[in-house]
Design an enzyme around this catalytic site. Structure first.
Site, PDB file in Angstrom:
ATOM      1  N   GLU A 179       0.791  -1.218   0.000  1.00  0.00           N
ATOM      2  CA  GLU A 179       0.000   0.000   0.000  1.00  0.00           C
ATOM      3  C   GLU A 179       0.833   1.284   0.000  1.00  0.00           C
ATOM      4  O   GLU A 179       0.790   2.080   0.956  1.00  0.00           O
ATOM      5  CB  GLU A 179      -0.962   0.007   1.190  1.00  0.00           C
ATOM      6  CG  GLU A 179      -1.944  -1.146   1.182  1.00  0.00           C
ATOM      7  CD  GLU A 179      -2.968  -1.100   2.299  1.00  0.00           C
ATOM      8  OE1 GLU A 179      -3.911  -1.897   2.250  1.00  0.00           O
ATOM      9  OE2 GLU A 179      -2.823  -0.259   3.222  1.00  0.00           O
ATOM     10  N   GLU A 374      -5.281  -8.749   1.019  1.00  0.00           N
ATOM     11  CA  GLU A 374      -5.969  -8.376   2.256  1.00  0.00           C
ATOM     12  C   GLU A 374      -7.435  -8.144   1.948  1.00  0.00           C
ATOM     13  O   GLU A 374      -7.777  -7.469   0.982  1.00  0.00           O
ATOM     14  CB  GLU A 374      -5.419  -7.082   2.874  1.00  0.00           C
ATOM     15  CG  GLU A 374      -4.035  -7.161   3.456  1.00  0.00           C
ATOM     16  CD  GLU A 374      -3.604  -5.841   4.099  1.00  0.00           C
ATOM     17  OE1 GLU A 374      -4.493  -5.029   4.464  1.00  0.00           O
ATOM     18  OE2 GLU A 374      -2.388  -5.621   4.217  1.00  0.00           O
TER      19      GLU A 374
END
Length: 477
Positions: A179, A374
């Site tokens: 991320e 995720e």
């Protein structure tokens, strides 16, 4: 609307149809959120160790000094992982544990911990999936400029080489960054994550240097791997941008949101160029990405897989609530419009069908195989009198909806049916942990952690996930 406040019916696990035989099932964690042992065996402070000491930065002034004490309880945790029946465990390495200070030789004691972890996983038939960077930048590198400084990208490639040299003979699956949007925007523009800066221009320099670090690390690892098997990727947090109305203003807001949240990262990674419209938008704010000759070729080093972290899609408007097309600073409006949808304890809308739309779009525009690295939700879990954790928010029917996990797994199946090459699903998170600026207030785990005793308890969602995986494998056997 919190699901637990409504009438529910427990969802029985069933086999998931429509997935290939080699589909990966996993759970995921990150180093700072679970390891603890913040000052042991040569580890030096990361930006999160420092940020946690800033008054008001983290809920309850909490920190990751102990977290889930995974550093000392690792064998027990691996046994728990294996008991869930997953075939893959995604975890991150702590840069300041492996290379204290972010420079110089590797720390043997730090590497030994990860070598033992890999041995434990492989001994239990679980494939290790390593993420090199999940936000714990060595503080010394932040002091020298952090990700807005070009040198940090070079240091990251050096660290990646050290890690791969130590573990690459046994670990095939590697992710460079987790991320980078969060690292750059939350850390350097909005200041709500470490290191807590608020400088929009610096955050865009951070974007480029994060991507450059990714590309340099990927190239170095490819070269080091030679003919050895290596599945290399990057993980991005991605969503969807839906206009509130068909108006030009709302569609323009979505273009901007998609440009800054998705295309700014994937276009250079896959196509070797930054999106022209985003570059123009930044130029209008007197911001230029610090691209040097050869950078984009490095950033677009070929990848094997794209990790997708999905939590929600969003709806946008291009006008303020009173109808203005510009905000108080005179900038074009990109406003998130809240919808009447079920929400998690993070106040995030639950939008599983938008995961399908995202995956199909990624296949069409970028053509990389994907893995959901995720997906999960924080809810206000409670412990029952018998010690169980009936987290019905993740495991119960709600009217014509099923459960959070089942909905999102079904969204993956639907995306595959539309041609998206999705190869795995990893639940976030294995266990409750330090949730960044929220401290220990938000619980994403399918395993509950009692932070006073460090006792782990399978929530109902963990049992559902375990049984769903087992039934799916049994049916495909």
């Amino acid at each position: 609307m919190n699901l637990a406040t409504t009438s529910q019916r427990i969802l029985r696990p069933t086999a998931v149809r429509g997935l290939p035989a080699g589909f990966r099932w996993g759970v995921a964690t990150s180093s700072y959120q679970i390891e603890g042992a913040a000052a042991e065996d040569g580890r030096t402070p990361s930006i999160w160790d420092t940020f946690c000491r800033v008054p008001g930065a983290v809920e309850g002034a909490e920190n990751g000094d102990v977290a889930c004490d995974h550093y000392h309880r690792m064998p027990e945790d691996v046994e728990l992982i294996a008991g869930l029946g997953v075939d893959t465990y995604r975890f991150s390495l702590a840069w300041p544990r492996i290379q204290p200070g972010g420079r110089g030789p590797a720390n043997a004691k730090g590497l030994d911990f990860y070598k033992r972890l890999v041995d434990e996983l492989q001994g239990r038939g679980v494939t290790p999936w390593i993420t090199l960077y999940h936000w714990d930048l060595p503080q010394e590198l932040e002091d020298a400029g952090g990700w807005p400084a070009r040198d940090t990208a070079l240091r990251f490639a050096e660290y990646a080489s050290l890690a791969y040299e130590a573990l690459g003979d046994r670990v095939e699956h590697w992710t460079t960054l987790n991320e980078p949007w969060c690292s750059a925007v939350l850390g350097y523009a909005e200041g709500v994550h470490a290191p807590g800066r608020k400088d929009f221009g610096a955050s865009l320099h951070a974007v480029h240097h994060l991507l450059l670090g990714h590309g340099l690390a990927a190239g170095a690892m490819r070269e080091a791997a030679g003919s050895n098997p290596l599945e290399l990727g990057i993980t991005l947090n991605l969503g969807t941008a839906t206009p509130q109305t068909p108006s030009e203003a709302d569609r323009e807001a979505c273009r901007r949101a998609d440009g800054m949240g998705t295309r700014l990262y994937l276009d250079p990674i896959v196509h070797g160029r930054y999106p022209a419209d985003v570059v123009a938008d930044l130029a209008a704010r007197n911001i230029e990405l610090p691209v040097q000759e050869g950078d984009l070729a490095a950033i677009s080093t070929p990848l094997d897989v794209l990790g997708v972290n999905f939590y929600r899609g969003m709806q946008f408007s291009g006008v303020t609530e009173d109808g203005s097309p510009a905000d108080a600073e005179g900038l074009p409006v990109v406003r998130v419009v809240e919808r009447d949808l079920p929400r998690t304890a993070m106040d995030w809308e639950i939008t599983p069908t938008e995961l399908t739309h995202l995956l199909v779009r990624l296949e069409k525009d970028y053509g990389l195989p994907t893995v959901i690295t995720e997906n999960g939700a924080a809810f206000d879990d409670t412990v029952a009198d018998d010690g169980s954790v009936p987290d019905a928010d993740r495991t119960a029917y709600l009217a014509d909806r099923t459960a959070y996990l089942a909905d999102h797994i079904d969204a993956v199946v639907a995306a595959r049916a539309e041609g998206a090459d999705v190869r795995g699903y990893f639940a976030w998170s294995l266990m409750d942990n330090f949730e960044w600026a929220y401290g220990y207030d938000k619980r994403f785990g399918i395993v509950r952690v009692d932070y006073d005793t460090q006792t782990r308890t399978l929530k109902d969602s963990a049992k559902w996930y375990r049984d769903t995986i087992r039934l799916t494998r049994d049916e495909s056997a």
